[in-house]
Structure formats: C-alpha cells, structure tokens
Design a protein around this motif. Structure first.
Motif, PDB file in Angstrom:
ATOM      1  N   UNK A   1       1.092  -1.396   0.688  1.00 31.50           N
ATOM      2  CA  UNK A   1      -0.396   0.020   0.144  1.00 31.50           C
ATOM      3  C   UNK A   1       0.657   1.084   0.125  1.00 31.50           C
ATOM      4  N   UNK A   2       1.818   0.502   0.632  1.00 36.02           N
ATOM      5  CA  UNK A   2       3.356   1.939   0.635  1.00 36.02           C
ATOM      6  C   UNK A   2       3.404   2.628  -0.822  1.00 36.02           C
ATOM      7  N   UNK A   3       3.659   1.887  -0.854  1.00 38.72           N
ATOM      8  CA  UNK A   3       4.082   2.075  -3.088  1.00 38.72           C
ATOM      9  C   UNK A   3       3.249   2.213  -3.645  1.00 38.72           C
ATOM     10  N   UNK A   4       1.988   2.416  -3.522  1.00 38.01           N
ATOM     11  CA  UNK A   4       0.630   2.580  -4.004  1.00 38.01           C
ATOM     12  C   UNK A   4       0.862   3.818  -3.965  1.00 38.01           C
ATOM     13  N   UNK A   5       0.736   4.214  -2.617  1.00 39.75           N
ATOM     14  CA  UNK A   5       0.457   5.600  -2.738  1.00 39.75           C
ATOM     15  C   UNK A   5       1.757   6.637  -2.589  1.00 39.75           C
ATOM     16  N   UNK A   6       3.285   6.496  -3.017  1.00 42.69           N
ATOM     17  CA  UNK A   6       4.176   6.650  -3.893  1.00 42.69           C
ATOM     18  C   UNK A   6       3.774   6.996  -4.935  1.00 42.69           C
ATOM     19  N   UNK A   7       4.081   5.928  -5.733  1.00 38.86           N
ATOM     20  CA  UNK A   7       3.495   5.814  -7.285  1.00 38.86           C
ATOM     21  C   UNK A   7       1.639   7.131  -7.060  1.00 38.86           C
ATOM     22  N   UNK A   8       1.259   6.889  -6.291  1.00 37.16           N
ATOM     23  CA  UNK A   8       0.143   8.374  -6.766  1.00 37.16           C
ATOM     24  C   UNK A   8       0.625   9.591  -6.473  1.00 37.16           C
ATOM     25  N   UNK A   9       2.120   9.753  -5.755  1.00 31.10           N
ATOM     26  CA  UNK A   9       1.890  10.745  -5.712  1.00 31.10           C
ATOM     27  C   UNK A   9       2.985  11.798  -6.161  1.00 31.10           C
TER      28      UNK A   9
ATOM     29  N   UNK B   1      12.157  17.223  14.011  1.00 30.13           N
ATOM     30  CA  UNK B   1      14.003  16.580  13.063  1.00 30.13           C
ATOM     31  C   UNK B   1      13.764  15.299  12.978  1.00 30.13           C
ATOM     32  N   UNK B   2      12.793  14.334  13.317  1.00 29.65           N
ATOM     33  CA  UNK B   2      12.579  13.259  12.847  1.00 29.65           C
ATOM     34  C   UNK B   2      12.139  12.773  11.559  1.00 29.65           C
ATOM     35  N   UNK B   3      11.621  13.244  11.173  1.00 29.19           N
ATOM     36  CA  UNK B   3      12.092  13.017   9.495  1.00 29.19           C
ATOM     37  C   UNK B   3      12.265  13.721   8.468  1.00 29.19           C
ATOM     38  N   UNK B   4      12.355  12.502   7.979  1.00 28.25           N
ATOM     39  CA  UNK B   4      13.545  12.143   6.884  1.00 28.25           C
ATOM     40  C   UNK B   4      13.283  11.503   5.548  1.00 28.25           C
ATOM     41  N   UNK B   5      14.086  11.102   4.535  1.00 32.84           N
ATOM     42  CA  UNK B   5      13.920  11.021   3.350  1.00 32.84           C
ATOM     43  C   UNK B   5      13.701   9.200   2.938  1.00 32.84           C
ATOM     44  N   UNK B   6      12.891   9.778   2.098  1.00 31.92           N
ATOM     45  CA  UNK B   6      11.797   7.963   1.818  1.00 31.92           C
ATOM     46  C   UNK B   6      13.591   6.715   2.133  1.00 31.92           C
ATOM     47  N   UNK B   7      12.587   5.375   2.781  1.00 32.67           N
ATOM     48  CA  UNK B   7      13.224   4.562   2.761  1.00 32.67           C
ATOM     49  C   UNK B   7      13.533   4.272   1.157  1.00 32.67           C
ATOM     50  N   UNK B   8      15.034   3.100   0.926  1.00 31.54           N
ATOM     51  CA  UNK B   8      15.761   3.265   0.348  1.00 31.54           C
ATOM     52  C   UNK B   8      14.888   2.038  -0.367  1.00 31.54           C
ATOM     53  N   UNK B   9      13.716   0.836   0.119  1.00 32.58           N
ATOM     54  CA  UNK B   9      13.381   0.246  -0.124  1.00 32.58           C
ATOM     55  C   UNK B   9      11.956   0.658  -0.274  1.00 32.58           C
ATOM     56  N   UNK B  10      11.706   1.791  -0.562  1.00 34.37           N
ATOM     57  CA  UNK B  10      10.489   2.105  -0.934  1.00 34.37           C
ATOM     58  C   UNK B  10      10.598   2.716  -2.075  1.00 34.37           C
ATOM     59  N   UNK B  11      12.542   2.814  -2.490  1.00 29.35           N
ATOM     60  CA  UNK B  11      12.723   2.699  -4.033  1.00 29.35           C
ATOM     61  C   UNK B  11      12.619   1.851  -4.991  1.00 29.35           C
TER      62      UNK B  11
ATOM     63  N   UNK C   1      14.526   9.069 -12.019  1.00 30.08           N
ATOM     64  CA  UNK C   1      13.598   9.725 -12.272  1.00 30.08           C
ATOM     65  C   UNK C   1      12.570  10.090 -11.084  1.00 30.08           C
ATOM     66  N   UNK C   2      12.427   8.772 -10.615  1.00 31.57           N
ATOM     67  CA  UNK C   2      11.927   8.201  -9.284  1.00 31.57           C
ATOM     68  C   UNK C   2      12.288   9.235  -8.552  1.00 31.57           C
ATOM     69  N   UNK C   3      12.910   9.087  -8.006  1.00 32.18           N
ATOM     70  CA  UNK C   3      13.949   9.801  -6.962  1.00 32.18           C
ATOM     71  C   UNK C   3      13.508  11.821  -7.335  1.00 32.18           C
ATOM     72  N   UNK C   4      14.089  12.086  -8.700  1.00 32.66           N
ATOM     73  CA  UNK C   4      13.662  12.963  -8.462  1.00 32.66           C
ATOM     74  C   UNK C   4      11.595  13.677  -8.313  1.00 32.66           C
ATOM     75  N   UNK C   5      11.650  13.566  -8.779  1.00 32.62           N
ATOM     76  CA  UNK C   5       9.479  12.918  -8.313  1.00 32.62           C
ATOM     77  C   UNK C   5       8.704  13.268  -7.346  1.00 32.62           C
ATOM     78  N   UNK C   6       9.819  12.182  -6.047  1.00 33.71           N
ATOM     79  CA  UNK C   6       9.240  12.211  -5.101  1.00 33.71           C
ATOM     80  C   UNK C   6      10.561  13.464  -4.247  1.00 33.71           C
ATOM     81  N   UNK C   7      11.037  13.676  -4.483  1.00 36.53           N
ATOM     82  CA  UNK C   7      11.746  14.751  -4.400  1.00 36.53           C
ATOM     83  C   UNK C   7      10.940  16.520  -4.191  1.00 36.53           C
ATOM     84  N   UNK C   8       9.534  16.520  -5.212  1.00 37.45           N
ATOM     85  CA  UNK C   8       8.775  17.358  -5.779  1.00 37.45           C
ATOM     86  C   UNK C   8       9.307  18.471  -6.596  1.00 37.45           C
TER      87      UNK C   8
END
Length: 646
Positions: free
Chosen positions: A231-239, A263-273, A542-549
C-alpha cells in the motif's frame, strides 16, 4: 509613513538577527531602564510632584537593579524567547516579580531609608510588574509578527498523509516549529473526509491534486508507519506526478516511544524505491546458526557487514566478534550495538585486523572459537578496484583464502562468503576477483569432502557456502545516496547509460539472505535470490527526482529542475547484470532463494594457477594477471586496468 515603517522593519530585522548573548544583553538593559523609570515614577506618584534623579531616587533604583537582575536570572526570564512567550512565561514573570517585591518592600517599607518614602516600596513593584509585562507583550506582538512574516517566506507548506495518531502527533510536533506550516491531512478512510482534526481539514486522496495547487503545497509528509509496503508503494506511485517533496516518519519504535519530532522527518527509505515486495525471512533459518552460538563477521563495519551484525545480535548469539580493518567503522558499529548487547547479554568483541593478514586471522579464530564465520570483508567498488587491481585481488581472493584456511584449521562449523552478481561473466576485476574467491571456496570444500584436511589442516570439515546477490540499495557507493546528494546539490544526476539496468535488494534483505543461505548450506553451495525484474537506473533517477518535488530536465522538459546527464559506461561496467553462470537453478526450502549449478575447478588444478597469479602480481605483470583471470573465470572479458597504488 512608509519610510518610518521600513526603518522599523530594518531595526526589527537587525534585532532578530542578533546572536543569543546580544539579545540577552538587550533584555537586561531594557529591564534596567524599567527599574529606573518605575522607581522615579513611584517617587512622582507618592510626592505628587516631578523630582530630579537625585540621591534618594538613584539609591532606590540601584537597590532595585541589584535585586531584580539576579532574581530574573534565577527564574530563567532571560532564557525564554520573548516573541514565543506564552502563559508559562507570564507565570514565571509573575513569580519573579513577587520575590522581587518581597525583598524590595522589606528593605524600603519595613526597614526604611531616610529620604525615601515607605510607600515607594509598595508602589514601585506594582509599576515594575506592569512595565515588565508590557515590554514582553510588545516584543511578542511586534517582533513576533515580524518574525512570522519572515518565516512564512521560507516555510514549507505541508499536508500530512495519515490522519491517525502518528499524523496527529506529527502535526503537534510541527506546530511549535518555524519551518513547517501544516495545512491539513490526507487519509484513505472516507469516514474522516471533511472532518477537522485540531482545526485542520482531512481531505480525500481523490482531491489531492487540486488541493496541492489551491494551497500551494510544497511537501507531503507520510505518517503511515503501520501501512504495509504494498500500500505504501501504491501511495508513492500516486504522489509521484504531483511535483511535491515526499518525506516520511521513522518506524513504529519511534512512534511507540513518543519520539516523533520535526527533526525525525527523513527522506524516503531506500526500500520504498524497490520495485518489488521485500523478501520475508524465515525466522527458523535466521536463528539456527546464531542463537546461543559464537559468530564472527569480517568487514563488520561495512554496509553489509554492519547490517549482518544488527540481524545477528537480534537473534541473541552467545558471542559476536566484529572484525574490521577500519578503526572508525569498527568503532561506529561497536558503539551502535553495545546497548543491544547489554540488554540481551551478548558478549560483543571488536577486533582490528586485515583479512589479508593470515597470522592475525589465525590468532583471532581460535581465540574466540566461532561456530560460524560470515565473510563480508571485500573491496567492492568497481572503478576503484579496476584502478587498483592487484590490491583488489589480494584482498578479495587471498583474504578469503586466509579466512577459509583458518576456519577449517580451527574447526569452524560454517563459513559463508558474501558474493555479488558481478561475479557472473564479469567485465571488471572486482567481479572477477569475487568469482575467483567463489572458485577457491568451492575447490577447498570439494577437496575436504574427498580428502580430510587441507594442506596443513586437521580440524573437522567446515561447510563453505557462497551467497550471490545484486546491488544493495543505500549501501556505500550505491546509486541511491549518490542520486540523493546530486538532487540536494541541484543536479545534474550522472547516469552512465540510459539503458543500464541492475538487480536491487535492501540492506536488511541482503543480510537476511546471507544468514539463511548459510543455514541451508551443505558445502560448496552458491545461493542466489529471486530478485524479480531488474530496475532501469534512469527510471530510478526520475522517480527520486519526482518524489523530491522536482522535475527532470530533458529534451521533453527543457525547463525542468534536475538534469540527467549521461556520462558513459565506466571501465569494467556492464549494461546489465546476471545472477547465474549456468542454467536451471535448483529450488531450496525458501521460496525466494535458489541454488546455482555451476562448474568448479578442482583444488589440485586451481592451486598452481593461484601460485602463478600471485607471482605475476608480485612482478606487476598485468598482462599475465589478466590472462590467468581469463583462463580461470568463465566469461571474463577484461577491460583496461590501472595500476595506481599497486
């Protein structure tokens, strides 16, 4: 009028930009002015006449200052940030003034001084309280508004995806900071849509694209720690196509202990990719060679080695020996694991040394009597090993041999080599060295099966296994941290070829595979993971660029944010990797782990070739080195090697 406002704004900006000690000095000076002013005003009110700043007034003012400043310091009034002062800060001001009033009134009302009316001891503290409260209110109102105006210019306008407890905790944590403005929530639960949580509206994901444009959203913060990976990956593909930066919370442990902070916010986990569901481990296999046993990990400070140690210590071995040649890497993993070892009663032993030092390995193994050795120590960066081929071969081949001999000589039950897909039909020295290390272990194992003892051996037979897998996401030198850094720097992302593909797995997956395969090994086995479809590196970028806004800058979008620049394949690099040399891999007890059927070389044939290779390495004869590697390693197609550092 506008000139006056601009002057006021510039003055305010200068005050806001002062260092903290300077701001405290301004606050103390302000209070000293109030001391003098309120003492003088108390005299005026009592005597009903204007009085000069003469001896009685100055005496009372000096006494007031001597009392007020220490009392205010004690109550921490100069530690508070006035423009954020709230109810608590006002209560502290009241308490401080009360203590001040008791002391000041005791001196001038109860005891009394000649020339100073006793009523001044009562009037002045009241005036002083009003003056201090008024000054704090002014700072909070005027400076606070100006600070907020400046902050809004750089604030990130965010939506929180997930309106559950994690999302609400995150919103509360961000509310007190300056860098984020939470404008609402997004949630999949229809019953929450259009409701308000802490004054913020919950939106449906279906409206997200319009909401992002309407509210000028810059960031989506994922607060869905319990959501499964699918489900997490479905959300990322949607965003992904929405041109917003996506970041995430830490895991459930941090949520459970209430550690959610901005301060605990972080970049997406590598396994999200990762383009597939991570492989779930078999806990029985994971623990069978570890729980209650002695374990040694070489290369314990590296990406794979350190994750191996984390997985191993969770299975509660009797002793875990961390072996590494890097003092810093060894110190770092030792310090990380010490608390866990203390809680679970595991003996944790850091050992400095090189796998190339056969004498050192020969001391360490009998000293700590490991039941299993996980050999993760290797030089793995393709361009570096290509430029330093002799050092790469010495470490990856002869280092493996030294560890294997020590394991057999001292009766270690199992020895597991961490290998790579680059060992299959390699085009670079690193891959060839790893395949040669596999051949060495296969030959040693076969020799042990047929003839007890290896040259100077004499211990019980050791089962040697090899585990081969693809690129590890987020390990040192992998493309994920490289691309992330290049995106942070504004680009370009450097791509060696638009069609290059790689197999990927996560660091925990890799470590778990090594442990499970080692448990299944019967001797001479080469295990590999069903890693799904290979990932195109250009798509990952391209995916990492898109998910960086951001957007990719290319021929179709020349006004994009991040350029993807093709720089050409590096020496020894392939367009695609393989996991198998032969065909028809055999299944194992694990649905995602296979066993390869591959040719080997008998030890009696391999040993003389290794002697010749080492002799050519000593002479720096690279032509002979490459010729021997080509002869020994099936499918090896050498590209040019450097000799820097060799």
């Amino acid at each position: 009028m506008s000139a006056i406002l601009r002057f006021a704004d510039r003055t305010t900006d200068r005050l806001l930009s002062l260092p903290r000690p300077a701001k405290r000095l301004v606050a103390v000076s302000s209070d000293l002015f109030l001391v003098i002013a309120t003492v003088w005003l108390a005299f005026v009110l009592r005597l009903e006449d204007f009085v000069p700043l003469s001896y009685p007034v100055l005496t009372a003012a000096a006494t007031s200052a001597i009392i007020a400043v220490p009392v205010f310091l004690y109550f921490g009034l100069y530690n508070a940030i006035f423009r954020f002062a709230g109810t608590h800060a006002l209560i502290e001001v009241g308490r401080a003034i009360l203590v001040y009033a008791i002391v000041f009134s005791g001196i001038f009302t109860l005891i009394g001084f000649s020339g100073i009316p006793r009523s001044v001891g009562i009037i002045q503290p009241i005036l002083f309280l009003l003056g201090v409260l008024a000054s704090r209110a002014f700072v909070r109102g005027f400076l606070g508004r100006r600070s907020a105006a400046l902050t809004r210019k750089v604030r990130m306008r965010v939506l929180i995806y997930g309106a559950g407890s994690a999302g609400q905790q995150l919103a509360n944590a961000l509310a007190g900071g300056e860098g984020y403005e939470v404008l609402g929530f997004v949630d999949d639960d229809p019953s929450l849509h259009k409701r308000r949580l802490n004054g913020r509206l919950v939106y449906s994901p279906d409206r997200l694209y319009k909401i992002i444009g309407k509210l000028d959203i810059t960031d989506i913060l994922l607060a869905i720690p319990s959501t499964d990976r699918i489900r997490r990956r479905e959300i990322l593909r949607f965003l992904e196509p929405m041109s917003v930066r996506v970041r995430t919370l830490p895991g459930l442990d941090d949520l459970a202990y209430g550690r959610i902070q901005a301060s605990e916010l972080k970049e997406l986990d590598a396994d999200d990719l990762l383009g597939r569901q991570p492989v779930e481990p078999d806990r029985n296999l994971i623990e069978s060679d570890i729980r209650g046993k002695n374990v040694l990990v070489t290369g314990a400070g590296g990406s794979i080695g350190s994750e191996l140690c984390r997985q191993i210590i969770a299975c509660q071995p009797k002793r875990l020996v961390l072996f590494d040649s890097s003092e810093f890497a060894l110190f770092r993993i030792h310090q990380e694991l010490l608390p866990r070892a203390g809680r679970s009663g595991v003996e944790l032993v850091p050992v400095l040394g090189s796998v190339q030092d056969e004498e050192r390995i020969g001391e360490v193994v009998p000293s700590f009597e490991p039941d299993t050795i996980y050999h993760a120590a290797a030089y793995k960066h393709v361009p570096l090993v290509q430029g330093n081929p002799i050092e790469g071969l010495k470490n990856n081949v002869w280092g493996t041999m030294a560890c294997a001999r020590a394991a057999h000589r001292h009766g270690v039950g199992k020895f597991v080599l961490v290998s790579t897909d680059k060992a299959v039909r390699p085009t670079n020295v690193m891959g060839a060295s790893k395949r040669l290390a596999e051949l060495v272990l296969q030959a040693i194992d076969a020799d042990l099966r047929s003839t007890p003892g290896l040259q100077d051996g004499g211990g019980r037979n050791t089962r040697f296994s090899m585990v081969r897998f693809g690129n590890v996401l987020d390990s040192s030198g992998s493309v994920v941290p490289l691309f992330r850094k290049q995106i942070e720097d504004g680009g370009p992302i450097t791509l060696t070829h638009p069609e290059v593909t790689r197999f990927f797995m996560t660091i925990p997956e890799a470590a778990q595979l090594v442990i499970q395969a080692g448990a299944m090994g019967q001797g001479g086995d080469v295990f590999l993971l069903d890693m799904g479809e290979p990932v195109q590196i250009a798509h990952l970028a391209r995916r990492m660029i898109a998910l960086s806004g951001l957007t990719a800058k290319d021929e179709e979008n020349p006004d994009g944010d991040i350029e993807i620049r093709v720089v050409g394949l590096r020496p020894g690099e392939k367009l695609y990797e393989e996991l198998l040399i032969g065909d028809n891999p055999q299944p194992t007890g694990h649905p995602r782990i296979m066993k390869a059927n591959e040719e080997m070389i008998e030890w009696s044939d391999l040993a003389p070739q290794l002697d010749s290779l080492r002799d050519a390495m000593r002479r720096m004869d690279m032509d002979t080195v490459e010729a021997i590697l080509t002869r020994l390693v099936s499918g090896y197609k050498p590209s040019s090697c450097g000799t820097s550092g060799d």
